[in-house]
Design an enzyme around this catalytic site. Structure first.
Site, PDB file in Angstrom:
ATOM      1  N   GLU A  78       9.845  16.014  -4.552  1.00  0.00           N
ATOM      2  CA  GLU A  78      11.186  15.437  -4.423  1.00  0.00           C
ATOM      3  C   GLU A  78      11.824  15.230  -5.780  1.00  0.00           C
ATOM      4  O   GLU A  78      13.050  15.306  -5.912  1.00  0.00           O
ATOM      5  CB  GLU A  78      11.099  14.113  -3.661  1.00  0.00           C
ATOM      6  CG  GLU A  78      12.436  13.543  -3.207  1.00  0.00           C
ATOM      7  CD  GLU A  78      13.152  12.694  -4.247  1.00  0.00           C
ATOM      8  OE1 GLU A  78      14.351  12.408  -4.052  1.00  0.00           O
ATOM      9  OE2 GLU A  78      12.512  12.306  -5.264  1.00  0.00           O
ATOM     10  N   GLU A  79      11.013  14.965  -6.802  1.00  0.00           N
ATOM     11  CA  GLU A  79      11.550  14.672  -8.131  1.00  0.00           C
ATOM     12  C   GLU A  79      11.959  15.923  -8.908  1.00  0.00           C
ATOM     13  O   GLU A  79      12.359  15.831 -10.067  1.00  0.00           O
ATOM     14  CB  GLU A  79      10.538  13.865  -8.944  1.00  0.00           C
ATOM     15  CG  GLU A  79      10.229  12.476  -8.398  1.00  0.00           C
ATOM     16  CD  GLU A  79      11.398  11.512  -8.486  1.00  0.00           C
ATOM     17  OE1 GLU A  79      12.479  11.931  -8.953  1.00  0.00           O
ATOM     18  OE2 GLU A  79      11.237  10.350  -8.087  1.00  0.00           O
TER      19      GLU A  79
ATOM     20  N   ASP B 247       5.350  12.409  -5.188  1.00  0.00           N
ATOM     21  CA  ASP B 247       5.442  12.662  -6.625  1.00  0.00           C
ATOM     22  C   ASP B 247       6.263  11.580  -7.303  1.00  0.00           C
ATOM     23  O   ASP B 247       7.036  10.846  -6.672  1.00  0.00           O
ATOM     24  CB  ASP B 247       6.027  14.051  -6.901  1.00  0.00           C
ATOM     25  CG  ASP B 247       7.428  14.235  -6.331  1.00  0.00           C
ATOM     26  OD1 ASP B 247       7.724  13.662  -5.260  1.00  0.00           O
ATOM     27  OD2 ASP B 247       8.240  14.954  -6.950  1.00  0.00           O
TER      28      ASP B 247
ATOM     29  N   ASP C  56       9.744   3.867  -6.936  1.00  0.00           N
ATOM     30  CA  ASP C  56      10.195   5.202  -6.523  1.00  0.00           C
ATOM     31  C   ASP C  56       9.008   6.153  -6.387  1.00  0.00           C
ATOM     32  O   ASP C  56       8.672   6.847  -7.321  1.00  0.00           O
ATOM     33  CB  ASP C  56      11.192   5.718  -7.551  1.00  0.00           C
ATOM     34  CG  ASP C  56      11.841   7.032  -7.162  1.00  0.00           C
ATOM     35  OD1 ASP C  56      11.713   7.438  -5.992  1.00  0.00           O
ATOM     36  OD2 ASP C  56      12.472   7.655  -8.035  1.00  0.00           O
TER      37      ASP C  56
ATOM     38  N   HIS D 218       8.286  10.517  -0.521  1.00  0.00           N
ATOM     39  CA  HIS D 218       7.698  11.526  -1.414  1.00  0.00           C
ATOM     40  C   HIS D 218       6.529  10.935  -2.193  1.00  0.00           C
ATOM     41  O   HIS D 218       6.486   9.733  -2.493  1.00  0.00           O
ATOM     42  CB  HIS D 218       8.743  12.144  -2.338  1.00  0.00           C
ATOM     43  CG  HIS D 218       9.427  11.185  -3.274  1.00  0.00           C
ATOM     44  ND1 HIS D 218       8.900  10.832  -4.494  1.00  0.00           N
ATOM     45  CD2 HIS D 218      10.607  10.524  -3.176  1.00  0.00           C
ATOM     46  CE1 HIS D 218       9.721  10.003  -5.113  1.00  0.00           C
ATOM     47  NE2 HIS D 218      10.770   9.790  -4.332  1.00  0.00           N
TER      48      HIS D 218
END
Length: 443
Positions: free
Chosen positions: A152-153, A88, A118, A86
């Site tokens: 995704e977040e 984001d 991340d 991802h």
């Protein structure tokens, strides 16, 4: 060509440069649609195109951009492999950081910034591997689909959920996927380096609780106070001790961790004393402690509009997580804990996942880590949270968490997920590129 030969000095340098560059592109996801991944998507698409691929930029919502590209394999009959990450990140408050969280600064052999862990590090490593293959003329055995996702977040509705629901043809033939949160070093003692590969995820069960009562004056008795009813339900949920439920992945993890301590245990045996075994695992117990039960943690409360008015409604939100096979128990327990005066519903819900740890794919993933760190010990584990693998599972894709990094002792990788001063060592990125190159071609 040997599986280690495609990674050249350019690939190692690019993994670091791409991580730094992506960090500098602020893709903070504040929830509710407040994010714009397009600049990062264009960055990776441009570099994929330079490697001879034909990336597609796809949006459900303007600015919430996903990138998908396919590398054709040498065997047209082989199943395809999905590799996804991802774009984001969660927000960062610069006042709390030692460096500008969106500087991408490389200092003392470490890349700093939001997304270094991340998961812009993995995004960059995959990009570096793909470009190294193009330079070396490498063609993998099976088709490999590369996907860089938005959102995704938050809910993934603009990202992997959108891709799975509206563009499934792009993932035709994909049976397995690799993504974040696995194969990084966890030091559990002197000379003891573990590499947990994620082979499971608890399901997401974000809940909205609503209590209704009678509106009234704050100075008068009120036996139908919505706030009181909600508070009681929230307290019951927060204090509840969920029973132990050991999934196949967690059972395998406990068994292997115990063996490394010289213990022979059978978690399936009646009367198995989990707490006793966890106490003997030391720091390694952290790999299983959060995934031996369902969980539900109250996180948000809302009620009222004036201090001296008893409101007729109060709401709360709860972050619930369900083990594979644990949804029926979870819902029945919430019905009991909320009671007759509080209703609840799923605010956001995604399935739990479990992947095989006794087949070829896991064996290959393990071998590739151990090739580059022969002293490391690979173990399977279940993630406490979730990833985009949940959405891609709708397409029949089995997911593993595999973003390899070799980290030095004392480097607390766990704490850097969504944490302050997020960072990743340059040497760890170099390790990851080599492992990914070998794993993707071997698979």
């Amino acid at each position: 060509m040997d599986a280690v030969d495609a990674v050249d000095a350019v690939a190692l340098d690019e993994a670091v440069a791409f991580t730094s560059d992506l960090i500098r592109i602020d893709t903070s996801n504040r929830g509710g649609g407040d994010c714009r991944e397009r600049p990062a998507a264009e960055y990776v698409a441009e570099r994929l195109a330079a490697a001879g691929l034909e990336p597609l930029l796809l949006e459900r919502t303007p600015g919430r951009t996903n990138v998908v590209a396919r590398i054709e394999g040498a065997d047209p009959c082989a199943d395809a492999l999905l590799v996804h990450g991802h774009l984001d990140v969660v927000p960062a408050d610069a006042a709390d950081w030692s460096v500008d969280p969106f500087s991408g600064e490389v200092r003392d052999g470490v890349v700093w910034g939001r997304g270094a862990v991340d998961m812009k590090n993995m995004d960059a490593m995959v990009l570096a591997v793909v470009r190294a293959w193009a330079r070396a003329g490498v063609r993998p055995r099976r088709d490999i689909v590369i996907a860089y996702t938005a959102d995704e977040e938050d809910s993934a509705v603009d990202g992997s959920g959108f891709l799975a629901d509206h563009h499934p043809a792009l993932f035709e033939g994909c049976t397995e996927g690799l993504s974040e949160s696995g194969a990084f070093t966890v030091h559990t003692g002197p000379g003891r380096a573990l590499y947990p590969i994620a082979a499971g995820e608890r399901g997401t069960a974000w809940l909205k609780l609503t209590a209704r009562g009678t509106t009234g004056h704050g100075s008068k008795p009120n036996r139908a106070n919505a706030v009181t009813r909600l508070a009681a339900a929230v307290a019951r949920i927060g204090e509840y001790q969920w029973p132990v439920r050991l999934t196949d992945t967690v059972t395998a993890c406990i068994t292997e961790l115990a063996a490394l301590q010289g213990l022979s245990v059978d978690p399936r045996r009646p009367g198995f004393d989990l707490d006793s075994v966890l106490g003997k695992l030391g720091p390694a117990a952290a790999l299983v402690e959060a995934t031996v039960r369902n969980s539900a943690n109250p996180t948000m409360l809302s009620a009222g509009y004036k201090l001296n008015v008893i409101p007729g409604q109060a709401t709360a939100f709860v972050d619930g997580r369900m083990l594979p096979g644990g949804e029926a128990e979870f819902t029945a327990t919430l019905d009991e804990l909320t009671g007759p005066d509080v209703s609840w519903e799923f605010h956001h819900r995604e399935v739990a996942l479990e992947a095989p740890v006794d087949g070829r794919t896991y064996a290959v993933l393990r071998e590739c880590v151990e090739r580059f760190d022969p002293d490391g010990h690979v173990v399977p584990f279940c993630m406490a949270g979730g990833t985009d693998a949940k959405q891609f599972s709708r397409l029949g894709i089995t997911g593993y968490g595999y973003s390899p990094l070799k980290l030095p002792p004392g480097f607390d990788y766990w704490s850097l997920f969504h944490g302050v001063d997020e960072r990743v060592p340059v040497a760890a990125l170099h390790f990851g590129v080599r492992v990914l190159d070998r794993a993707l071609r071997t698979l």
